[in-house]
Motif scaffolding. Structure first.
Motif, PDB file in Angstrom:
ATOM      1  N   UNK A  44      20.512  -1.447  -4.377  1.00  0.00           N
ATOM      2  CA  UNK A  44      19.758  -0.461  -5.144  1.00  0.00           C
ATOM      3  C   UNK A  44      18.930   0.386  -4.185  1.00  0.00           C
ATOM      4  N   UNK A  45      18.583   1.578  -4.629  1.00  0.00           N
ATOM      5  CA  UNK A  45      17.860   2.518  -3.767  1.00  0.00           C
ATOM      6  C   UNK A  45      16.428   2.750  -4.233  1.00  0.00           C
ATOM      7  N   UNK A  46      15.987   2.030  -5.268  1.00  0.00           N
ATOM      8  CA  UNK A  46      14.627   2.196  -5.793  1.00  0.00           C
ATOM      9  C   UNK A  46      13.598   1.693  -4.794  1.00  0.00           C
ATOM     10  N   UNK A  47      12.713   2.561  -4.349  1.00  0.00           N
ATOM     11  CA  UNK A  47      11.690   2.167  -3.370  1.00  0.00           C
ATOM     12  C   UNK A  47      10.688   1.177  -3.961  1.00  0.00           C
ATOM     13  N   UNK A  48      10.465   1.293  -5.273  1.00  0.00           N
ATOM     14  CA  UNK A  48       9.555   0.347  -5.920  1.00  0.00           C
ATOM     15  C   UNK A  48      10.085  -1.080  -5.818  1.00  0.00           C
ATOM     16  N   UNK A  49      11.398  -1.222  -5.965  1.00  0.00           N
ATOM     17  CA  UNK A  49      11.987  -2.550  -5.902  1.00  0.00           C
ATOM     18  C   UNK A  49      12.113  -3.066  -4.474  1.00  0.00           C
ATOM     19  N   UNK A  50      12.141  -2.150  -3.512  1.00  0.00           N
ATOM     20  CA  UNK A  50      12.244  -2.556  -2.114  1.00  0.00           C
ATOM     21  C   UNK A  50      10.888  -2.854  -1.479  1.00  0.00           C
ATOM     22  N   UNK A  51       9.841  -2.258  -2.009  1.00  0.00           N
ATOM     23  CA  UNK A  51       8.522  -2.389  -1.379  1.00  0.00           C
ATOM     24  C   UNK A  51       8.068  -3.846  -1.317  1.00  0.00           C
ATOM     25  N   UNK A  52       7.482  -4.223  -0.191  1.00  0.00           N
ATOM     26  CA  UNK A  52       6.944  -5.581  -0.039  1.00  0.00           C
ATOM     27  C   UNK A  52       5.840  -5.810  -1.068  1.00  0.00           C
ATOM     28  N   UNK A  53       5.830  -6.984  -1.665  1.00  0.00           N
ATOM     29  CA  UNK A  53       4.870  -7.275  -2.729  1.00  0.00           C
ATOM     30  C   UNK A  53       3.646  -8.033  -2.222  1.00  0.00           C
ATOM     31  N   UNK A  54       3.567  -8.253  -0.930  1.00  0.00           N
ATOM     32  CA  UNK A  54       2.454  -9.031  -0.394  1.00  0.00           C
ATOM     33  C   UNK A  54       1.154  -8.238  -0.359  1.00  0.00           C
ATOM     34  N   UNK A  55       0.070  -8.856  -0.815  1.00  0.00           N
ATOM     35  CA  UNK A  55      -1.269  -8.275  -0.699  1.00  0.00           C
ATOM     36  C   UNK A  55      -2.027  -9.004   0.407  1.00  0.00           C
ATOM     37  N   UNK A  56      -2.031 -10.323   0.340  1.00  0.00           N
ATOM     38  CA  UNK A  56      -2.631 -11.144   1.395  1.00  0.00           C
ATOM     39  C   UNK A  56      -1.623 -12.191   1.850  1.00  0.00           C
ATOM     40  N   UNK A  57      -1.560 -12.406   3.153  1.00  0.00           N
ATOM     41  CA  UNK A  57      -0.765 -13.487   3.737  1.00  0.00           C
ATOM     42  C   UNK A  57      -1.562 -14.003   4.931  1.00  0.00           C
ATOM     43  N   UNK A  58      -2.734 -14.584   4.627  1.00  0.00           N
ATOM     44  CA  UNK A  58      -3.704 -14.945   5.656  1.00  0.00           C
ATOM     45  C   UNK A  58      -3.890 -16.454   5.773  1.00  0.00           C
ATOM     46  N   UNK A  59      -4.076 -16.914   6.988  1.00  0.00           N
ATOM     47  CA  UNK A  59      -4.492 -18.297   7.220  1.00  0.00           C
ATOM     48  C   UNK A  59      -6.012 -18.346   7.112  1.00  0.00           C
TER      49      UNK A  59
END
Length: 342
Positions: A174-189
């Motif tokens: 698929x070419x939808x940028x919304x579906x490709x965008x990374x969904x991460x907000x925080x990925x912190x230790x």
């Protein structure tokens, strides 16, 4: 005499080979290539693929590049790794399922000229293979597809499938940028975090701040220290920032609705400052519910208890789950004394 017979026989064999070769060549040309070329959709070593272009039926397109081992779009934005994995898996394990009948072959050849998803694979900016993905097979256990390479152009489609799987292939592409965008907000230790401030605008008594002080932590609520802090609980709380993702983008909202939400007052703000100095501010908004709902305290509330809106620093509005966010919003779970203050 014997030698003459051998020469004649050898000549006949040679002529037969040449004739068969010529027939194979003509058949290859008439069918757009040999059967082998027609079916060689798979790419054995997908680790060498460093660029993929996808253009859908509505002419939306996206280019995916692998830069220093990380995949991103042509704008340098992060893309979801699991989506890349689905594509590479298809490229490696795609296999032939069956031919189309003569009538179907002509029909779908015409359909594929205008209705297809075009996927092209590259290695070091050199095109490897191009797939034209058409409709599903009649039994929905395969996909009607056409192949092109730099040296071969297929004229007739065939039915392909993913080895070991029953189903269609197109949903992976698929070419939808919304579906490709990374969904991460925080990925912190926990060691990445300098401080966290949760400002509960709806209920100020539940506001709190966790701040690193050299080798220890200070936990406060509205500038008042919270007594009897268990350091283990502080680490447990900070570990909640290991994986905070949004669920979907605001696909069901018009721009006017988005602007209205942004102008309203959030029920909570979360500000995270990292040890390296980066600060991220999230503004969280309730989603109105058609019918009253019961919150965790049994109170009747006029908003959705499953989802909320989060305004990212980029200005994008995304839908998130309370299930994910409650771990970082409910300070009293980790610091019980918070409920006795204020």
């Amino acid at each position: 005499m014997k030698n003459k017979k051998i020469l004649v026989l050898s000549a006949l064999v040679l002529l037969t080979i040449l004739a068969l070769g010529f027939i194979a060549y003509r058949l290859s040309k008439s069918n757009g290539g040999s059967d082998n070329a027609l079916l060689e959709f798979a790419i054995k070593d997908t680790s060498k693929i460093d660029k993929i272009t996808i253009k859908d039926k509505l002419s939306n397109s996206i280019t995916l590049r692998k830069v220093k081992g990380q995949w991103q779009d042509e704008k340098g934005q992060c893309v979801r790794r699991e989506n890349i994995n689905f594509i590479l898996d298809a490229a490696k394990h795609i296999e032939f399922k069956g031919y189309l009948g003569e009538k179907a072959k002509k029909t779908f050849t015409n359909i594929l000229k205008t209705q297809h998803v075009r996927v092209e694979f590259f290695e070091e900016d050199e095109s490897l293979k191009t797939w034209f993905i058409g409709p599903p097979a009649q039994d929905h256990l395969g996909q009607i597809m056409l192949l092109e390479t730099p040296t071969f152009k297929g004229q007739y489609p065939v039915v392909m499938r993913i080895k070991g799987l029953s189903g269609i292939i197109e949903p992976r592409f698929f070419a939808s940028r919304e579906e490709w965008a990374c969904s991460g907000i925080f990925a912190l230790k926990d060691s990445d975090i300098q401080s966290v401030e949760v400002k509960n605008i709806e209920n100020p008594k539940r506001s709190f701040t966790v701040a690193r002080r050299n080798k220890s932590f200070a936990v406060t609520s509205n500038a008042k220290p919270i007594p009897r802090i268990d350091t283990t609980n502080v680490y447990r709380y900070l570990q909640g920032f290991k994986k905070i993702n949004w669920n979907t983008k605001r696909l069901d909202l018009k721009d006017q609705q988005v602007d209205s939400i942004k102008r309203s007052i959030p029920f909570c703000e979360v500000r995270v400052t990292e040890v390296k100095g980066k600060t991220t501010l999230l503004k969280l908004y309730r989603i109105k519910s058609a019918e009253p709902r019961r919150n965790e305290l049994g109170e009747s509330v006029p908003y959705d208890m499953d989802y909320l809106w989060a305004l990212l620093p980029s200005g994008e509005l995304v839908k998130c789950q309370y299930f994910v966010f409650n771990n970082i919003l409910t300070g009293h779970v980790y610091f019980p004394e918070l409920l006795k203050m204020n």
